[in-house]
Structures are given as C-alpha cells and as structure tokens.
Design a protein around this motif. Structure first.
Motif, PDB file in Angstrom:
ATOM      1  N   GLY B 176     -20.973   1.270  62.578  1.00 43.47           N
ATOM      2  CA  GLY B 176     -21.697   1.751  61.410  1.00 43.47           C
ATOM      3  C   GLY B 176     -22.681   0.744  60.862  1.00 43.47           C
ATOM      4  O   GLY B 176     -23.321   1.019  59.853  1.00 43.47           O
ATOM      5  N   SER B 177     -22.799  -0.412  61.528  1.00 48.53           N
ATOM      6  CA  SER B 177     -23.701  -1.449  61.037  1.00 48.53           C
ATOM      7  C   SER B 177     -24.784  -1.768  62.060  1.00 48.53           C
ATOM      8  O   SER B 177     -24.706  -1.366  63.219  1.00 48.53           O
ATOM      9  CB  SER B 177     -22.926  -2.725  60.704  1.00 48.53           C
ATOM     10  OG  SER B 177     -22.091  -2.499  59.601  1.00 48.53           O
ATOM     11  N   SER B 178     -25.768  -2.509  61.580  1.00 49.72           N
ATOM     12  CA  SER B 178     -26.911  -2.872  62.409  1.00 49.72           C
ATOM     13  C   SER B 178     -27.196  -4.348  62.247  1.00 49.72           C
ATOM     14  O   SER B 178     -26.973  -4.916  61.184  1.00 49.72           O
ATOM     15  CB  SER B 178     -28.177  -2.113  61.960  1.00 49.72           C
ATOM     16  OG  SER B 178     -27.917  -0.741  61.798  1.00 49.72           O
ATOM     17  N   MET B 179     -27.716  -4.949  63.307  1.00 43.92           N
ATOM     18  CA  MET B 179     -28.191  -6.331  63.207  1.00 43.92           C
ATOM     19  C   MET B 179     -29.469  -6.449  64.022  1.00 43.92           C
ATOM     20  O   MET B 179     -29.590  -5.834  65.083  1.00 43.92           O
ATOM     21  CB  MET B 179     -27.141  -7.310  63.749  1.00 43.92           C
ATOM     22  CG  MET B 179     -27.647  -8.744  63.812  1.00 43.92           C
ATOM     23  SD  MET B 179     -26.341  -9.946  64.191  1.00 43.92           S
ATOM     24  CE  MET B 179     -27.333 -11.212  65.001  1.00 43.92           C
ATOM     25  N   THR B 180     -30.418  -7.223  63.510  1.00 42.17           N
ATOM     26  CA  THR B 180     -31.668  -7.437  64.228  1.00 42.17           C
ATOM     27  C   THR B 180     -31.661  -8.829  64.850  1.00 42.17           C
ATOM     28  O   THR B 180     -31.521  -9.831  64.146  1.00 42.17           O
ATOM     29  CB  THR B 180     -32.872  -7.272  63.290  1.00 42.17           C
ATOM     30  OG1 THR B 180     -32.846  -5.950  62.734  1.00 42.17           O
ATOM     31  CG2 THR B 180     -34.182  -7.478  64.042  1.00 42.17           C
ATOM     32  N   TYR B 181     -31.807  -8.838  66.165  1.00 37.53           N
ATOM     33  CA  TYR B 181     -31.935 -10.085  66.920  1.00 37.53           C
ATOM     34  C   TYR B 181     -33.422 -10.428  67.014  1.00 37.53           C
ATOM     35  O   TYR B 181     -34.265  -9.540  67.130  1.00 37.53           O
ATOM     36  CB  TYR B 181     -31.402  -9.917  68.338  1.00 37.53           C
ATOM     37  CG  TYR B 181     -29.920  -9.672  68.445  1.00 37.53           C
ATOM     38  CD1 TYR B 181     -29.048 -10.701  68.762  1.00 37.53           C
ATOM     39  CD2 TYR B 181     -29.390  -8.393  68.271  1.00 37.53           C
ATOM     40  CE1 TYR B 181     -27.681 -10.483  68.893  1.00 37.53           C
ATOM     41  CE2 TYR B 181     -28.023  -8.158  68.392  1.00 37.53           C
ATOM     42  CZ  TYR B 181     -27.180  -9.205  68.706  1.00 37.53           C
ATOM     43  OH  TYR B 181     -25.833  -8.970  68.832  1.00 37.53           O
ATOM     44  N   PHE B 182     -33.713 -11.728  67.031  1.00 31.05           N
ATOM     45  CA  PHE B 182     -35.108 -12.160  67.166  1.00 31.05           C
ATOM     46  C   PHE B 182     -35.259 -13.026  68.408  1.00 31.05           C
ATOM     47  O   PHE B 182     -34.488 -13.966  68.619  1.00 31.05           O
ATOM     48  CB  PHE B 182     -35.552 -12.959  65.937  1.00 31.05           C
ATOM     49  CG  PHE B 182     -36.935 -13.522  66.085  1.00 31.05           C
ATOM     50  CD1 PHE B 182     -38.048 -12.706  65.982  1.00 31.05           C
ATOM     51  CD2 PHE B 182     -37.120 -14.876  66.379  1.00 31.05           C
ATOM     52  CE1 PHE B 182     -39.327 -13.221  66.161  1.00 31.05           C
ATOM     53  CE2 PHE B 182     -38.401 -15.399  66.562  1.00 31.05           C
ATOM     54  CZ  PHE B 182     -39.507 -14.567  66.441  1.00 31.05           C
ATOM     55  N   TYR B 183     -36.270 -12.696  69.225  1.00 27.57           N
ATOM     56  CA  TYR B 183     -36.548 -13.481  70.427  1.00 27.57           C
ATOM     57  C   TYR B 183     -38.037 -13.797  70.498  1.00 27.57           C
ATOM     58  O   TYR B 183     -38.869 -12.886  70.462  1.00 27.57           O
ATOM     59  CB  TYR B 183     -36.182 -12.706  71.700  1.00 27.57           C
ATOM     60  CG  TYR B 183     -34.788 -12.144  71.721  1.00 27.57           C
ATOM     61  CD1 TYR B 183     -33.677 -12.977  71.850  1.00 27.57           C
ATOM     62  CD2 TYR B 183     -34.579 -10.770  71.627  1.00 27.57           C
ATOM     63  CE1 TYR B 183     -32.398 -12.454  71.884  1.00 27.57           C
ATOM     64  CE2 TYR B 183     -33.306 -10.240  71.656  1.00 27.57           C
ATOM     65  CZ  TYR B 183     -32.215 -11.081  71.786  1.00 27.57           C
ATOM     66  OH  TYR B 183     -30.955 -10.554  71.830  1.00 27.57           O
ATOM     67  N   ASN B 184     -38.357 -15.061  70.626  1.00 22.87           N
ATOM     68  CA  ASN B 184     -39.730 -15.494  70.857  1.00 22.87           C
ATOM     69  C   ASN B 184     -39.894 -15.654  72.366  1.00 22.87           C
ATOM     70  O   ASN B 184     -39.305 -16.554  72.967  1.00 22.87           O
ATOM     71  CB  ASN B 184     -39.964 -16.833  70.132  1.00 22.87           C
ATOM     72  CG  ASN B 184     -41.413 -17.278  70.215  1.00 22.87           C
ATOM     73  OD1 ASN B 184     -42.319 -16.455  70.275  1.00 22.87           O
ATOM     74  ND2 ASN B 184     -41.626 -18.588  70.226  1.00 22.87           N
ATOM     75  N   LEU B 185     -40.676 -14.766  72.971  1.00 23.79           N
ATOM     76  CA  LEU B 185     -40.694 -14.688  74.439  1.00 23.79           C
ATOM     77  C   LEU B 185     -41.671 -15.701  75.027  1.00 23.79           C
ATOM     78  O   LEU B 185     -42.820 -15.373  75.302  1.00 23.79           O
ATOM     79  CB  LEU B 185     -41.052 -13.275  74.894  1.00 23.79           C
ATOM     80  CG  LEU B 185     -40.162 -12.152  74.362  1.00 23.79           C
ATOM     81  CD1 LEU B 185     -40.577 -10.821  74.968  1.00 23.79           C
ATOM     82  CD2 LEU B 185     -38.702 -12.433  74.663  1.00 23.79           C
ATOM     83  N   VAL B 186     -41.209 -16.923  75.217  1.00 23.01           N
ATOM     84  CA  VAL B 186     -42.089 -17.936  75.789  1.00 23.01           C
ATOM     85  C   VAL B 186     -41.953 -18.053  77.294  1.00 23.01           C
ATOM     86  O   VAL B 186     -42.774 -18.693  77.931  1.00 23.01           O
ATOM     87  CB  VAL B 186     -41.864 -19.328  75.141  1.00 23.01           C
ATOM     88  CG1 VAL B 186     -42.315 -19.312  73.692  1.00 23.01           C
ATOM     89  CG2 VAL B 186     -40.408 -19.754  75.254  1.00 23.01           C
TER      90      VAL B 186
END
Ligand SMILES: [Ca+2]
Ligand SMILES: [Ca+2]
Ligand SMILES: [Ca+2]
Ligand SMILES: [Ca+2]
Ligand SMILES: [Cu+2]
Ligand SMILES: [Cu+2]
Lengths: 441, 427
Positions: B176-186
């Motif tokens: 029931g929850s959400s999380m946002t992952y962050f990726y800097n695509l180098v």
C-alpha cells in the motif's frame, strides 16, 4: 514468506549473539592465516555449526593439537620459499593433500591415485616451491568427492617477491596494489554425506548424486560469516568474511572455488576489476601489468579455480551529497592532487575524505516515505547519508554503529542463500563501506 | 469449477469483499520533479528533458509456461497499463505543474493481479536522471502475505545503500506504499533489475526483468566501420566497434513449478530441493519465444486471469529479425535462481563485446585495449551479463537458432523441444 526480512535477520542475529558486531575490528585489513615454511597438519574428525543451528561431522586439518578447522588453515607464504607440509592422519580412512598449481613432491605413506597417501595413523610429507604469487587451493587427493565435502580444503596465498605490508600488491605490479584484502573461499556441502559418515553408513553414499544443502564462505554460512574471527562458539570455523573499506580504498578479493558446483558471486555496490585467474596475472606480458583485466559485477567461481579482483567504491556521481552536507555546514573541500597516484592536479575527489567534489552540498533529489511505509534492515543506520544516523522505530536497526553503507556480496544463484531450507543464510556476507575516519584494523 | 480453481478463487473472493478489485484503496504517490538544472546531461541538445519518471507496481499474477501450464507468480507491472514489447518503460517527462511538490498522486491506480513476467523492460539513456517509483500493490492470491518489495538495480555503479534495493541493508516498501528511487545514469550498459526482498523466493517467483542504458555516443554523428555507418552502440567505444543494427535483450529465467505451487497454495517453501524445469528466454519457453503476438488484454484483467486465457502477462517475445549484413546485439543476462546456463549460437559466431555492463576492454575503459573475442557459446550464472554481437555478413537467408546447450533445458517441463531457445530470422 510471512515475516518481514528484518525480523528474519533479527532472529538469526540474536541467535548468533551478534552484538559483537558493534566491536570495531571484526574484519581484517589482511587475510587471516598462518605463515612460515613448515606446517604440521593433523587430519581428524570434528563438528561444525551451521547458520541455522545444525551440527555436522567434518574432516578437518588441525595445527599443533588444536581443534580441526573448516576450511583448513590459510597458508600465507612468500614467493620462492620451499613449503613443507607434514600430514598426520588421525582419520579412520586414508587421506592425502594435493596442491593444484604447484609441483609438489610427496614422501612417505603409500601410493594413491593422485599422490602419496597417509593410512589411518600414518604420516606423509609434501613439499613444493611457491614459485608464483597469487591465490591457490589445497585439497584432499583421496576420494576428493567425499573428502572435500567433508571439509578437507584450504587456501594458499603466495606473497610476491619484495612484498611490502605497508604498500601491498598481489603480484608485485602497481596495477595490483591494494589497501585491504579478503578471502572468499567458497564451498558447498551435501549434508546427507556428513550424516551417513557420522552414522557409519559411508557405503550408502552415492557420490554421483550430489545435492548441496549448505553453502559456505570461509567455512561459515550466513549470517555467521558476519561474526568476528575466532568467536568462541564456532571453535572449528575460525575465519570470518566481512570486508570493510572506506570510500576510495581498494580491496583485493581472493576467490577460491573449493566447491563442487559453480557459484556466481555478485558484488553489490560497484564493479570490480578481474586481475588474475589461477594465480596468473591477466597480463599480455612482463611489465604490462594487469592489462587484460576486465570489469564485472559478478564473478562465477568455478570449482577448482581461483580469481583475484580489485574492488573500490567512491560514491562518485550520485548527483547528491552522500554526506548530507549543506552550505550551512560550511565545509570546504580540497582537491589539489590525484588521490590514487599522488600527482599534482585535481581528480574530482577531496584529497582527504574522497568526497566527490561535484556533488558537494547537492540535496538528495527525493524524500523518503514515512517510517510506517517502510520495513527497516537491522543494518540500516536510519539515515540515507554515509555516517548518518537517525531515529528508527523501536526494535529496528542497531547493528550499524558508524552509519556505514552495507552491500551484500552473495551468490546470485539465490537458492544458495539458504541453510538447509532456511532463508536467509548460505553464501552471503556484506561489504561495509565505513565513513572516512572510522578505524579499520 | 475444479477443486483447484475453487481454491484459487477463495482468497480472491475474500479480498474482493475486503477492498474491491481494481480500485485500490491505497493512495499511491510518486516523485517526479521537473528538470531545472540548466544542463543537458543526456547529450540530446535539450537542457530541460533529462529527468525521466517511471512507475511500476509490485504484486502477483500468473504466467503461462510453454506447455500451457499456469504458474502463480510475484512480479512487477507497468503502472501505466498493458505491457508491450518495445521500450516498455521509457518513462514520462515530469509535469511542470508538479514543480515544488515533492510528492504527487500517481497517474494510474495499481494493477491488481497484474504482474508481468519478465518485469517491464527498463530502457534509458546515459545522462538521464531516473525517478523510479515502486508501488507495492499487494498479493491478491495470497492476502495472508504482507511482503514488502524493492527494486534492486543490479550493477548500478557506486550506488548509495538507500537506493540499492537491498532490504537487508536499508529499507523495503510495505504494502500500500510507494517509494521513489533516484538513479543518475552515468554508465551505459546491460544491467538487470529484480526485487531483493527474500530474494530466493521473490526472484524464483518472477520479480525480475531486463534493464539497459544506451551510451551517450548514440547522440553523435555516425561512425563508419567496414564501409557501413552505425549510430547505435552497445557502449561508448570511440571507434564504432560495438555498433549494431538490431538489438535484443535476452534474459535467462527458469521456474520450478513445485515451488510456485507451494507458494500459491500456502505450503512450506522448498528451497534446497528447488529444481527448475521451465527454462526460458524473456519469460517464455520455446515456441512461445518466437510468438510475436503482443498482449491484447490489460495484464490486470481479472476475468482473463481467472479463465487462464492467453499470455497477457508475458509481452516479451525473443524473436530476432535481421537483414543479412546486419550486426545483431544480444544483451544476454541471467536471473536464474538455481544454476548456470550455456547459450550457444551454433551457426552465427558471437563476438563478446561487453561484460558486467562494461565494454570488453582493459578495466572496462573505452580507451583500453580490445579484449573482444569470438566464440559460439557463453555461460552465465545468476546475476551475470554478457553482450555479444552477431555479424550476419554473408549469412544466407533463413532461420537460425540461439539456445541453451544444456540439452535438458530444451524442454517445457515434460514437453520436449521447447524451453530456452529462440530464432534468428535472416531476410
Ligand atoms: Ca562474470
Ligand atoms: Ca583529489
Ligand atoms: Ca538538464
Ligand atoms: Ca537533454
Ligand atoms: Cu518482492
Ligand atoms: Cu542482482
């Protein structure tokens, strides 16, 4: 499964009494082993404990009247030395040792298929010249399909000529320089063999029908791999497998395939450079260094083979400041030299802490969900920042004293992350990236 | 209604009564900030288009094996709707209206029972900044489970622990929850992704998929190799050595039906006896691998799922089509949880150009010495990736095969002549 993973870990860790993990110095800068040119081995029976609490009969090597150990002692020797191993056999069956990659000569004992063997009560002596640096395996040369499963395996590390412990290299070449090293001696075990041997029913063992039920790193299953060396409650499994580094440090991984099956070992966190295989530098010729090294994120460790890789982790180019620095902290970075070579000129990293300069003071681009929305690992500091710490719900976290980043290094054939059908366990451990300034012995 | 069918539907009915299907009660949210850094990081000449937002759901579903058998799965779903084979999750640009709001409402409700196998393909470009939101939509067939999920971006260089998706070192996302992952695509290259929660179970159950990142060299002017210009490359290679005309990600999976049935019927799970008898490419066993039909139904269509019609959950054919003279890039990865597989191309030689998301040169450095090699076989354990180029110059038109050399793996359980095999059609 029904329980959140953190609860599974907590249960296992409490069973293992892992509070000792709080003590710094659970991992070594260099591989633990014994040095010298003469080693007096006695092969005998003993028992090991498995990660979920089982006890199994083993055959192991002991030194100077100690308990047998699994794996056998890691022999750390110098290139060029003549190494002698005297094997006294206190097992109920004949046994022997072979040294793949070395030209060993045997004296005494009786002729076996692969080498001279020691009958029960007998003695045989092996010697070889450690003529090449690198990582090697030794193992039983008598009925190895059974005796290796029973525990008669170990590692040999040959230091290169001119080895300087203050500036170590794997092969004497600058391309093989490292700060820390770790052994990943990988074994697997079909525990029905051990049980049948224990109950005197060896004749019923079908060596062609091998189905591993346990998987080990340096003779321990997860989560025991995380415990310090020589904990009192694992008297026959002295070696841990918990590497720690700081950002920018190089760690040499020495993989040894002492197993029956192949196991793909995945390094969370970053790629490594594969620099050597079977004790030979991946090099096009003398003086060229490890110019045939490739970069990879998973190393399949085949049975009987050894590999060396150099891993480093910097946190570069995350696009946010992993220390959570803000302008208010008023921290100025210094980048005047290349951290790796010492040459003048910037390399993008702070000269002292290895912080990635371009990301300094950049905020994390996302916010984390509320604590009710997440399940926490006992190894989570409570903060996404390296060296950070924060409020965690009662009973969560607590095993990450310094706010380090934990990366699982594990077999990616995931069924091997179990101990006789119990998850988690098996061939898993962590690399800990500790914040700058945290002491690593 | 068979007994087994009824057993399957019982928990569903229970859940229908509780929450109602399709209209998830939970409010799913994502973070999708606009690109305002004023820098063109992906090299396409536009400064404000580098942020990419992607949403996936984590839940359960069914997949159809090559012999027609349905297996219960855990998996990821494309949050925006049906799963089509090409560039499934290219993501969306941020909505400028969301500027200043960290969280915005998710654009689509969670797909109940919508797990795809393999998971929707992630295809990005070097220089993009990815905001990947995972919504844990729960298990419809196993309402007794409250498992969290994660995304592990396997092979991401220098990742921070918080975005590594490892529940054992940081956090996992509750139902029931959400999380946002962050990726800097180098770093471009061939990766993979999977859930890392209780990895032996969640991965055997199917929470895994293809993931690759195009190099920034694709933005430049074409590079001519042997008289032929290339504008698509596996890696930044300076000289066009990894240029290709046709690309196919080929992910190795394998399922143990005993384990899936145990999970479906709430039995104790057998880890140590896990034995996979459905070897697959991209979530299908031959001949389904060469079936180009794309799913017509929404993967979350409850009626279709319960009637067990079609392979709506498996939108990823592995059929490779090329014209003689083309260079074909295969991004081969393995997420088998049990064993190593050898993949061979017996007729068209393979040139190994990449490994572990790095070019096959010294230390993975584009300026390093070429360490490419020719072969007809590659062997991968779980978590390994190899990029090969098949040069079809001089290859006569016809049908060629790529398959597992482990011959027992050329079957869909009891049905022979199936399993881990696909075709290359040269026109
Ligand atoms: Ca590999
Ligand atoms: Ca510097
Ligand atoms: Ca931009
Ligand atoms: Ca752009
Ligand atoms: Cu999961
Ligand atoms: Cu992985």
């Amino acid at each position: 499964m029904h329980r959140p993973t953190s609860k599974n870990w907590s249960r296992l860790l409490l069973v293992a009494g892992l509070l000792l993990l709080w003590v710094a110095g659970t991992a070594q800068a260099k591989v633990t082993g014994i040095s010298g040119t003469f080693f007096d081995f006695t092969a005998k029976t003993d028992h090991i404990s498995t990660g979920e609490g089982n006890s199994l009969l083993i055959y192991g090597y002991s030194i100077a009247g100690s308990r047998a150990q699994y794996p056998g002692p890691t022999l750390i020797v110098n290139q060029g030395d003549t190494i002698t191993i005297r094997l006294t056999n206190n097992l109920p069956v004949s046994t022997s040792i072979i040294f793949p990659g070395h030209k060993a000569v045997a004296s005494g004992g009786t002729a076996g298929i692969l080498t001279q063997e020691a009958a029960p009560g007998g003695v045989v002596t092996y010697s070889f010249v450690a003529d090449q640096p690198g990582t090697y395996l030794y193992q039983s040369g008598t009925n190895p399909a059974l005796q290796m499963n029973m525990g008669l395996v170990g590692a040999i590390i040959v230091r290169p000529t001119g080895f300087d412990p203050a500036a170590p290299t794997a092969y004497g070449d600058a391309s093989t320089a490292y700060d820390y090293e770790v052994l990943f001696l990988q074994t697997d075990m079909d525990s029905t063999y051990n049980e049948l041997v224990e109950f005197g029913r060896s004749a019923e063992i079908n060596l062609n029908d091998f189905h591993a039920t346990y998987w080990f790193l340096n003779g321990r299953n997860g989560p025991d791999t995380l415990l310090p060396d020589n904990v009192s409650w694992l008297p026959t499994q002295p070696y841990n497998c918990l590497p720690r580094i700081h950002p920018g440090d190089k760690i040499l991984i020495r993989w040894v395939g002492a197993s029956r099956d192949a196991h793909p070992l995945h390094t969370h966190g970053n790629n490594f450079r594969l620099i050597a295989r079977d004790g030979r530098l991946l090099s096009s010729g003398p003086g060229n260094g490890a110019d045939l090294a490739v970069s990879d994120y998973t190393q399949t460790v085949n049975p009987g083979e050894t590999y060396e890789g150099i891993f480093t982790w910097t946190g570069a180019a995350m696009d946010w400041d992993m220390y959570g620095h803000t302008a208010a902290d008023n921290i100025t970075l210094t980048d005047l030299v290349n951290n790796e070579t010492g040459a003048a000129g910037p390399d993008g990293f702070d000269d002292n802490t290895y912080e990635y300069v371009a990301d300094h003071e950049k905020p994390m681009p996302v916010t984390l969900p509320g604590i009710q929305e997440l399940t926490f690992s006992p190894f989570y500091s409570g903060s996404p920042y390296l060296g950070g710490g924060a409020f965690l719900p009662p009973g969560e976290g607590g095993f990450n004293q310094h706010g380090g980043y934990y990366y699982m290094w594990h077999s990616h054939n995931e069924k091997e992350l179990t101990n006789n059908n119990i998850f988690p366990g098996g061939m898993l451990t962590f690399l800990i990236v500790e914040p700058p300034g945290v002491a690593i012995q | 209604m068979s007994c087994k069918r009824f057993l399957t539907v019982l928990p569903l009915i229970a859940l229908l009564l509780l929450v109602g299907v399709g209209s998830s009660q939970a409010v799913y949210r994502q973070q999708c900030p606009p690109d305002t850094d004023g820098v063109d990081t992906d090299g396409d000449g536009i400064v404000d288009n580098d942020n990419i937002c992607v949403q996936i759901g984590g839940g359960d579903g069914y997949a159809v094996m090559g012999d027609g058998r349905h297996l219960y799965t855990f998996g990821f779903s494309a949050f925006g709707g049906p799963y089509t084979p090409d560039d499934v999750v290219n993501g969306t640009a941020p909505d400028p209206a969301d500027a200043g709001n960290m969280w915005s409402d998710a654009t689509n409700p969670g797909l109940v029972l919508g797990a795809n196998f393999p998971a929707p393909t992630m295809h990005f470009k070097q220089g993009q900044k990815v905001f990947l939101t995972l919504h844990n939509v729960g298990m419809l067939i196993r309402p007794d489970l409250f498992d969290p999920h994660t995304v592990h971006y396997h092979g991401f260089p220098n990742v921070a622990a918080i975005f590594d998706g490892l529940p054992d070192s940081a956090v996992s996302i509750n139902m029931g929850s959400s999380m946002t992952y962050f990726y800097n695509l180098v770093e471009p290259g061939t990766y993979m992704y999977h859930c890392h929660v209780e990895a032996t179970e969640h991965m055997q159950m199917g929470m895994l998929g293809n993931f690759y990142v195009d190099p920034i060299q694709d933005n430049g002017s074409p590079i001519t190799v042997n008289g032929k210009p290339y504008s698509k490359f596996a890696y930044n290679d300076i000289n066009g050595a990894t240029g290709y005309d046709v690309m196919m990600p080929l992910q190795i999976h394998s399922f143990d039906p005993v384990f899936h049935t145990e999970d479906e019927t709430v039995q104790p799970l057998s880890f140590s006896t896990m034995r996979d008898v459905y070897p697959m490419f991209n979530g299908r066993g031959y001949p389904d691998t060469v079936n180009e039909l794309t799913p017509t139904a929404n993967p979350g269509d409850i009626d279709l799922i319960l009637n067990k019609e079609g392979n709506f959950a498996q939108g990823m054919p592995a059929l490779i089509k090329a014209t003689a003279g083309d260079r074909v890039l295969l991004r081969v990865t393995s997420l088998s949880t049990t064993e190593h597989f050898t993949v061979i191309s017996p007729s068209i030689p393979m040139k190994v150009v990449g490994n572990g998301a790095q070019i096959m040169r010294t230390n993975g450095d584009p300026t390093g010495t070429d360490l490419f090699y020719m072969t007809n076989s590659i062997r991968l354990g779980g978590g390994e990736a190899t990029d090969v180029i098949l040069d079809t110059t001089g290859v006569a038109p016809g049908t060629y095969f790529v398959y597992s050399r482990n011959l027992e793996q050329l079957s869909n359980n009891q049905e022979d002549f199936g399993g881990m095999m696909t075709e290359i059609i040269i026109q």
